[in-house]
Write a protein that holds these residues in place. Structure first.
Motif, PDB file in Angstrom:
ATOM      1  N   ASN A  61       0.852  -1.191   0.000  1.00  0.00           N
ATOM      2  CA  ASN A  61       0.000   0.000   0.000  1.00  0.00           C
ATOM      3  C   ASN A  61       0.886   1.239   0.000  1.00  0.00           C
ATOM      4  N   SER A  62       1.076   1.805  -1.168  1.00  0.00           N
ATOM      5  CA  SER A  62       1.881   3.009  -1.306  1.00  0.00           C
ATOM      6  C   SER A  62       0.964   4.232  -1.226  1.00  0.00           C
ATOM      7  N   ARG A  98       5.245  17.101   3.744  1.00  0.00           N
ATOM      8  CA  ARG A  98       5.016  15.653   3.854  1.00  0.00           C
ATOM      9  C   ARG A  98       6.306  14.876   3.589  1.00  0.00           C
ATOM     10  N   GLY A  99       7.451  15.532   3.750  1.00  0.00           N
ATOM     11  CA  GLY A  99       8.714  14.975   3.309  1.00  0.00           C
ATOM     12  C   GLY A  99       9.078  13.630   3.891  1.00  0.00           C
ATOM     13  N   SER A 100       8.868  13.433   5.192  1.00  0.00           N
ATOM     14  CA  SER A 100       9.270  12.155   5.794  1.00  0.00           C
ATOM     15  C   SER A 100       8.379  11.025   5.295  1.00  0.00           C
ATOM     16  N   TYR A 101       7.095  11.302   5.154  1.00  0.00           N
ATOM     17  CA  TYR A 101       6.173  10.292   4.614  1.00  0.00           C
ATOM     18  C   TYR A 101       6.472  10.047   3.144  1.00  0.00           C
ATOM     19  N   LYS A 156       7.522   6.404   1.403  1.00  0.00           N
ATOM     20  CA  LYS A 156       6.765   5.767   0.324  1.00  0.00           C
ATOM     21  C   LYS A 156       7.574   5.686  -0.970  1.00  0.00           C
ATOM     22  N   PHE A 157       8.422   6.700  -1.234  1.00  0.00           N
ATOM     23  CA  PHE A 157       9.345   6.594  -2.357  1.00  0.00           C
ATOM     24  C   PHE A 157      10.246   5.371  -2.154  1.00  0.00           C
TER      25      PHE A 157
END
Length: 292
Positions: free
Chosen positions: A143-144, A155-158, A162-163
């Motif tokens: 689930n990306s 939203r950089g850390s999230y 996900k990247f």
């Protein structure tokens, strides 16, 4: 190479292990697969969620904390015991976000983000792959997010987690190209769930108490995360992702990725058309992160 056929019947031993079933996408998917005849093993992190989950009558329930390596190993062994060592599919769903500008996200916070979204998910995937290689194959759904291929301010850390998940999945798909295991990316956009509430709690834990030049932006962000208003345009219920997960499990040859929601499909299209700086400008406007 893998079969080109288009549909696959459910077999009596089609057991599916799903992480993060306490609410949202995980719970909706567990419900739908259970209704469709799958043997669903639902996992939960907090002990207090078990009694509520038991009411759904799933095949099994296991406590799982993806930030804890021992918890992952123990949960996997329990899943094998419950399924008589026949787990057909794994749905890596559990994840969370820490909102905030990257200059305000500490190393400790980023490590915490990756412990669950990347490292724990990778460990569980490894266990599933080793099992499936000696048990007639299987399927792994990751689930990306739209934020797994499109960055957005605050939203950089999230985004990074996900990247990373998408990179790991794409690489392992190549490595398993001649094996009977399918790796599939689900890419939701805005979905009705507890994600915003949990994101706000993580903002309070990791970001809120430190000085920042983004103070005004964080104030507006907090209002959005805590507002009890109608969902944003194009937001879908968690059941929309569950239906795609079912489709990916039923397909003889599933797609490599399944974009879900209009924003995800639109961004897949426009990122191939726009120059990088034009896309940056559009994403700044979309994410509301360009103003302080």
């Amino acid at each position: 190479m893998k079969s080109m056929q288009s549909s696959r019947p459910i077999r009596p031993y089609d057991t599916v292990l799903i992480s993060g079933c306490s609410s949202g996408i995980g719970l909706a998917t567990a419900e739908l697969l259970h209704q469709q005849g799958y043997q669903v093993i639902a996992t939960y992190r907090k002990t207090e969620d078990l009694s509520r989950l038991e009411a759904y009558g799933f095949f099994g329930y296991i406590q799982l904390d993806l930030a804890d390596s021992n918890s992952i190993n123990q949960a996997w062994q329990k899943a094998l015991e419950l399924s008589n060592h026949k787990i057909y599919a794994l749905f890596n769903n559990a994840a969370f976000g820490i909102p905030g500008a990257l200059e305000d996200v500490s190393r400790e916070a980023l490590e915490n983000q990756f412990q669950t979204n990347v490292f724990g998910t990778h460990q569980l995937t490894q266990l599933a792959v080793k099992h499936m290689l000696v048990h007639s194959g299987g399927r792994i759904l990751q689930n990306s997010s739209v934020l797994g291929f499109i960055p957005m301010s605050l939203r950089g850390s999230y985004n990074a987690s996900k990247f990373a998940l998408e990179g790991l999945t794409a690489t392992q798909r190549l490595e398993l190209a001649n094996d009977p295991i399918d790796l599939v990316l689900l890419q939701p956009g805005p979905i009705i769930s507890q994600f915003r509430y949990n994101a706000h709690q993580n903002y309070l834990k990791w970001i809120a108490d430190q000085p920042s030049r983004y103070e005004a932006t964080y104030h507006n962000m907090t209002n959005r995360l805590t507002a009890e208003t109608a969902p944003a345009p194009f937001t879908l219920p968690a059941e929309a992702v569950a239906e795609v997960a079912l489709k990916a499990l039923r397909a003889k040859r599933p797609k490599v990725q399944y974009p879900i929601t209009v924003p995800t499909k639109v961004f897949h299209f426009i990122r191939r058309l726009l120059p990088a700086r034009w896309l940056d400008y559009l994403l700044i406007l979309a994410s509301g992160g360009g103003k302080r």
